[in-house]
Design an enzyme around this catalytic site. Sequence first.
Site, PDB file in Angstrom:
ATOM      1  N   ASP A 282       0.905  -1.706   0.207  1.00 20.69           N
ATOM      2  CA  ASP A 282       0.093   0.048   0.366  1.00 20.69           C
ATOM      3  C   ASP A 282       0.388   1.076   0.211  1.00 20.69           C
ATOM      4  O   ASP A 282       1.974   1.502   0.368  1.00 20.69           O
ATOM      5  CB  ASP A 282      -0.455   0.226   1.301  1.00 20.69           C
ATOM      6  CG  ASP A 282      -2.033   0.698   1.253  1.00 20.69           C
ATOM      7  OD1 ASP A 282      -2.468   2.009  -0.069  1.00 20.69           O
ATOM      8  OD2 ASP A 282      -3.552   0.670   2.117  1.00 20.69           O
TER       9      ASP A 282
ATOM     10  N   HIS B 110       2.617   2.962  -8.722  1.00 19.65           N
ATOM     11  CA  HIS B 110       2.569   1.794  -9.488  1.00 19.65           C
ATOM     12  C   HIS B 110       3.371   1.619 -10.024  1.00 19.65           C
ATOM     13  O   HIS B 110       4.114   0.379  -9.977  1.00 19.65           O
ATOM     14  CB  HIS B 110       1.429   1.703  -9.815  1.00 19.65           C
ATOM     15  CG  HIS B 110      -0.167   1.926  -8.974  1.00 19.65           C
ATOM     16  ND1 HIS B 110      -0.123   1.290  -8.241  1.00 19.65           N
ATOM     17  CD2 HIS B 110      -1.558   2.426  -9.815  1.00 19.65           C
ATOM     18  CE1 HIS B 110      -1.637   1.721  -7.539  1.00 19.65           C
ATOM     19  NE2 HIS B 110      -1.824   2.511  -8.422  1.00 19.65           N
TER      20      HIS B 110
ATOM     21  N   LEU C  25      11.381 -20.138  -4.169  1.00 20.64           N
ATOM     22  CA  LEU C  25      10.633 -18.828  -3.615  1.00 20.64           C
ATOM     23  C   LEU C  25       9.526 -19.396  -4.400  1.00 20.64           C
ATOM     24  O   LEU C  25       9.184 -19.425  -5.654  1.00 20.64           O
ATOM     25  CB  LEU C  25      11.158 -17.520  -3.769  1.00 20.64           C
ATOM     26  CG  LEU C  25      10.246 -16.629  -3.216  1.00 20.64           C
ATOM     27  CD1 LEU C  25       9.944 -16.622  -2.448  1.00 20.64           C
ATOM     28  CD2 LEU C  25      10.256 -15.295  -3.932  1.00 20.64           C
TER      29      LEU C  25
HETATM   30  C1  FPP Z   1      -2.269   0.353  -3.063  1.00 20.00           C
HETATM   31  O1  FPP Z   1      -1.380   1.570  -3.502  1.00 20.00           O
HETATM   32  C2  FPP Z   1      -1.087  -0.593  -4.345  1.00 20.00           C
HETATM   33  C3  FPP Z   1      -2.079  -1.094  -5.519  1.00 20.00           C
HETATM   34  C4  FPP Z   1      -3.270  -1.090  -5.403  1.00 20.00           C
HETATM   35  C5  FPP Z   1      -1.502  -2.008  -6.917  1.00 20.00           C
HETATM   36  C6  FPP Z   1      -0.202  -3.092  -6.253  1.00 20.00           C
HETATM   37  C7  FPP Z   1       0.508  -2.504  -7.359  1.00 20.00           C
HETATM   38  C8  FPP Z   1       1.734  -2.878  -7.233  1.00 20.00           C
HETATM   39  C9  FPP Z   1       2.811  -2.578  -6.275  1.00 20.00           C
HETATM   40  C10 FPP Z   1       1.952  -2.717  -8.833  1.00 20.00           C
HETATM   41  C11 FPP Z   1       2.490  -4.462  -9.404  1.00 20.00           C
HETATM   42  C12 FPP Z   1       2.241  -6.035 -10.225  1.00 20.00           C
HETATM   43  C13 FPP Z   1       2.302  -6.809  -9.961  1.00 20.00           C
HETATM   44  C14 FPP Z   1       1.206  -7.459 -11.553  1.00 20.00           C
HETATM   45  C15 FPP Z   1       2.786  -7.756  -9.211  1.00 20.00           C
HETATM   46  P1  FPP Z   1      -2.367   2.547  -3.585  1.00 20.00           P
HETATM   47  O2  FPP Z   1      -2.299   2.650  -5.067  1.00 20.00           O
HETATM   48  O3  FPP Z   1      -3.753   2.465  -2.856  1.00 20.00           O
HETATM   49  O4  FPP Z   1      -2.095   3.926  -2.395  1.00 20.00           O
HETATM   50  P2  FPP Z   1      -2.781   4.672  -1.670  1.00 20.00           P
HETATM   51  O5  FPP Z   1      -3.560   3.963  -0.690  1.00 20.00           O
HETATM   52  O6  FPP Z   1      -0.915   5.743  -1.306  1.00 20.00           O
HETATM   53  O7  FPP Z   1      -3.425   6.003  -2.994  1.00 20.00           O
END
Ligand code: FPP
Length: 250
Positions: free
Chosen positions: A22, A39, A133
């Site tokens: 997150d 992201h 892993l």
């Molecule tokens: C939450 O941060 C994150 C996500 C919803 C996406 C996580 C995805 C990745 C790190 C890409 C990796 C992908 C793969 C295929 C493994 P948020 O956007 O909710 O952050 P915020 O709370 O600060 O808005």
Amino acid sequence: MAQHMNSSLPEKVPTHIAIIMDGNGRWAISRGLPRLAGHRAGTENLRRVIEACIEFKIQYLTLYAFSTENWGRPQEEVQGLLRILEDVIDRELQQLHDQGVQLRHIGRLDGLTPHLRNKVLQAVEFTRNNDRLVLNVAFNYGGRDEIVCAIKGLLQDSVKIDDINETLVSKYLYTAGVPDPDLIVRTSGELRGSNFLIWQGAYSEWYFTSTYWPDFDKEELRKAVIEFSRRERRYGGVMKNKEDSETNAG
Ligand code: FPP
């Protein structure tokens, strides 16, 4: 706490770590960048954390990449996350394979385009014999949805009521064959479970950090593992050597 000779890792590392990645959006916004840049940065971080898990001899890593609720985000962000999944497979699969990573998917494949679905299935097939892993990517995943699917599976197989127990239900989950997570990490300071591994995480230890996911590096993972090693897991029992002092519910 006993330490290995050449590292500051404790002897007791979790077998399975699951992470709610997150804070990508806030990481980007704090830099004046669009959310998708967060992201992308979060995706770059995957490599670091996977390498750290291999070095720390973690056997299972589960990453929450896209929830069944994330479809409600702006279309541009949803499309960006789907593209990221495809890019990760295109660009990283060979290296993951060379590192001995077995890729698995947990969640609903039916929400993805046939093209992306096939790509995921091929990646899973390509790495299926690796055992250094096991990397479970939770994409289009929801814990409640997973339990509903398990119930449907049990009914479809006409399982007798008396044969239903926790072990059998576990076999109908996406994570069949994977041990429950010992440690669940959530980055970015949020203190919620967000429909992640709600069955499997019943007795997991939780670790929360205010660090945003793109900055959660090897040293941050080491801190989480050290914190885990200090916890005493009781599974609803009582603390060792303290049976007389209290009974514990958790
Ligand atoms: C939450 O941060 C994150 C996500 C919803 C996406 C996580 C995805 C990745 C790190 C890409 C990796 C992908 C793969 C295929 C493994 P948020 O956007 O909710 O952050 P915020 O709370 O600060 O808005």
